[in-house]
Design a protein around this motif. Structure first.
Motif, short mmCIF file in Angstrom:
data_model
loop_
_atom_site.label_atom_id
_atom_site.label_comp_id
_atom_site.label_asym_id
_atom_site.label_seq_id
_atom_site.Cartn_x
_atom_site.Cartn_y
_atom_site.Cartn_z
N VAL A 290 32.30 25.22 53.53
CA VAL A 290 31.91 25.73 52.22
C VAL A 290 31.28 27.11 52.36
N VAL A 291 30.41 27.28 53.37
CA VAL A 291 29.77 28.59 53.58
C VAL A 291 30.82 29.66 53.87
N LEU A 292 31.78 29.35 54.73
CA LEU A 292 32.83 30.32 55.07
C LEU A 292 33.73 30.60 53.87
N ALA A 293 34.09 29.55 53.13
CA ALA A 293 34.94 29.74 51.95
C ALA A 293 34.20 30.54 50.88
N ALA A 294 32.91 30.29 50.71
CA ALA A 294 32.12 31.05 49.74
C ALA A 294 32.04 32.52 50.14
N ALA A 295 31.93 32.78 51.45
CA ALA A 295 31.91 34.16 51.94
C ALA A 295 33.23 34.86 51.60
N LEU A 296 34.33 34.13 51.76
CA LEU A 296 35.64 34.71 51.42
C LEU A 296 35.76 34.98 49.93
N PHE A 297 35.42 33.98 49.11
CA PHE A 297 35.56 34.14 47.66
C PHE A 297 34.60 35.21 47.14
N GLY A 298 33.36 35.19 47.63
CA GLY A 298 32.41 36.20 47.20
C GLY A 298 32.86 37.59 47.60
N LEU A 305 36.19 44.65 42.59
CA LEU A 305 35.65 45.63 41.65
C LEU A 305 35.92 47.06 42.10
N ASN A 306 36.18 47.25 43.40
CA ASN A 306 36.41 48.59 43.93
C ASN A 306 37.89 48.97 43.93
N MET A 307 38.76 48.00 43.74
CA MET A 307 40.20 48.27 43.82
C MET A 307 40.70 49.22 42.73
N PRO A 308 40.28 49.07 41.47
CA PRO A 308 40.75 50.03 40.46
C PRO A 308 40.21 51.44 40.70
N LEU A 309 39.03 51.54 41.29
CA LEU A 309 38.39 52.84 41.48
C LEU A 309 39.05 53.65 42.58
N GLU A 310 39.34 53.01 43.71
CA GLU A 310 39.85 53.73 44.87
C GLU A 310 41.37 53.69 45.00
N ALA A 311 42.00 52.62 44.49
CA ALA A 311 43.45 52.48 44.69
C ALA A 311 44.23 52.35 43.39
N GLY A 312 43.53 52.27 42.26
CA GLY A 312 44.23 52.12 40.98
C GLY A 312 44.86 50.76 40.80
N VAL A 313 44.49 49.79 41.63
CA VAL A 313 45.06 48.45 41.55
C VAL A 313 44.18 47.59 40.64
N PRO A 314 44.75 46.91 39.66
CA PRO A 314 43.93 46.07 38.77
C PRO A 314 43.21 44.98 39.57
N ASN A 315 41.93 44.76 39.27
CA ASN A 315 41.20 43.74 40.03
C ASN A 315 41.67 42.33 39.70
N GLU A 316 42.49 42.19 38.66
CA GLU A 316 43.07 40.87 38.37
C GLU A 316 43.99 40.40 39.49
N ILE A 317 44.47 41.35 40.32
CA ILE A 317 45.30 40.97 41.46
C ILE A 317 44.55 39.99 42.36
N VAL A 318 43.25 40.22 42.51
CA VAL A 318 42.45 39.33 43.36
C VAL A 318 42.40 37.92 42.78
N ASP A 319 42.34 37.81 41.46
CA ASP A 319 42.39 36.48 40.84
C ASP A 319 43.70 35.78 41.18
#
Length: 348
Positions: A290-298, A305-319
């Motif tokens: 759970v700790v490792l999975a939470a680290a991945l998800f977090g 949140l940084n993907m649209p700023l630096e790469a123009g990729v919608p952060n919905e991709i992560v979802d």
């Protein structure tokens, strides 16, 4: 391949397949996956602030994942972690705003109030399950909505003067730390990460090293055999839900006392409680998992949140990536079959 190694490899393969599928989706959508994932990694580890915010995001995920995992390990399905988190949040903030104690008393009291509120909210479906055999999934889902609307009412009519948020909690009830602020360039990282890790150790200890944990798992595995062996099935069902709810309430307390410092009207669920189901699933319902999975998800959530700023990729991709990871974990039978076939071929 040994069974233990196989159990470890399935979540790892699921994550890699999810990331690979996400890269394909980026390519098809006209984005550069290398730039996208680089921006995401920069949003996780790029500087002290991003790292602090990532740890802050991981904290409630650990506790929500533990809440789901503890119930699963004892044969119960606590789908009400979101509601228990919300009531834990408002209870902790209530203590944080309404009382005036020294920090050594005020902060532990506010944290314990969050845990107690979550435990009480989970006690309700536990009692109904134990005494009347009402399925906990139905009750916990309904209580999510009850928690959302009851807490919204309390914020407006009890904890504030017809406002959409409460006052900020007293400094003596805050989990925020000048030390962490200085180390992480004024991020919102707080002492909650220590509480979350202690809770993970507590879950491991109680389930693996105590008679109570053995009984809880035994009741979850076979109630009739446990009852025949002299165990109290009803007591253990309630106890399991109460401990699970306490973890969830603590997740809410971390948000109220650490990240935000207040409670506000919610137009919908926070999502952390529901993400806890995915965290528990990916972590194999084990404390360290759970700790490792939470680290991945977090990390994924904060890095997105940084993907649209630096790469123009919608952060919905992560979802989408997270959804695919869950899909591949749920398809573990197919992954096991592929690994076993490859192992047999390698042995020939």
């Amino acid at each position: 391949m040994s069974r233990k190694l196989l159990n470890i490899s399935i979540p790892v393969i699921s994550v890699l397949l999810g990331l690979l599928a996400g890269a394909v989706i980026m390519l098809v959508s006209g984005y550069d996956p290398i730039q996208g994932y680089s921006a995401m990694l920069s949003g996780i580890f790029g500087d002290e602030y991003y790292l602090g915010e990532t740890v802050r995001q991981i904290t409630p995920y650990i506790l929500a994942g533990l809440a789901v995992a503890f119930a699963f390990r004892t044969g119960l399905f606590n789908i009400g972690v979101e509601g228990q988190l919300i009531v834990g949040w408002i209870a902790a903030v209530w203590v944080g705003t309404e009382f005036d104690f020294p920090k050594v008393i005020h902060l532990p009291l506010a944290v314990l109030a969050g845990a107690a509120a979550g435990a009480f909210w989970a006690f309700i479906p536990g009692l109904l399950k134990a005494k009347y055999r009402v399925h906990e999934v139905i009750v916990t889902i309904m209580l999510n909505y009850t928690a959302l609307h009851v807490t919204n009412y309390l914020i407006v009519n009890v904890l504030s003067d017809k406002q959409d948020k409460t006052e900020n909690i007293a400094e003596t009830a805050s989990l925020r730390s000048v030390l962490f602020e200085n180390l992480t360039d004024l991020s919102r990282m707080h002492w909650g990460i220590i509480i979350a890790l202690i809770c993970a150790i507590f879950m491991w200890f109680i389930l693996e090293k105590t008679t109570t944990g053995f009984e809880l798992k035994a009741v979850g595995f076979n109630q009739h055999a446990s009852e025949y062996a002299g165990m109290s099935v009803k007591r253990n069902i309630i106890l399991s839900m109460v401990i699970s709810g306490a973890f969830a309430g603590l997740a809410g307390a971390m948000e109220g006392l650490g990240t935000f410092g207040y409670a506000a009207i919610k137009g919908g669920f926070t999502g952390v409680g529901f993400d806890g189901i995915a965290v528990a699933l990916l972590g194999g319902n084990a404390a360290i998992g759970v700790v490792l999975a939470a680290a991945l998800f977090g990390g994924l959530k904060n890095g997105a949140l940084n993907m649209p700023l630096e790469a123009g990729v919608p952060n919905e991709i992560v979802d989408i990536v997270i959804a695919l990871i869950i899909f591949f974990v749920a398809s573990s039978y197919f992954i096991r079959w592929i690994i076993s076939r490859l192992s047999k071929k390698g042995a020939k």
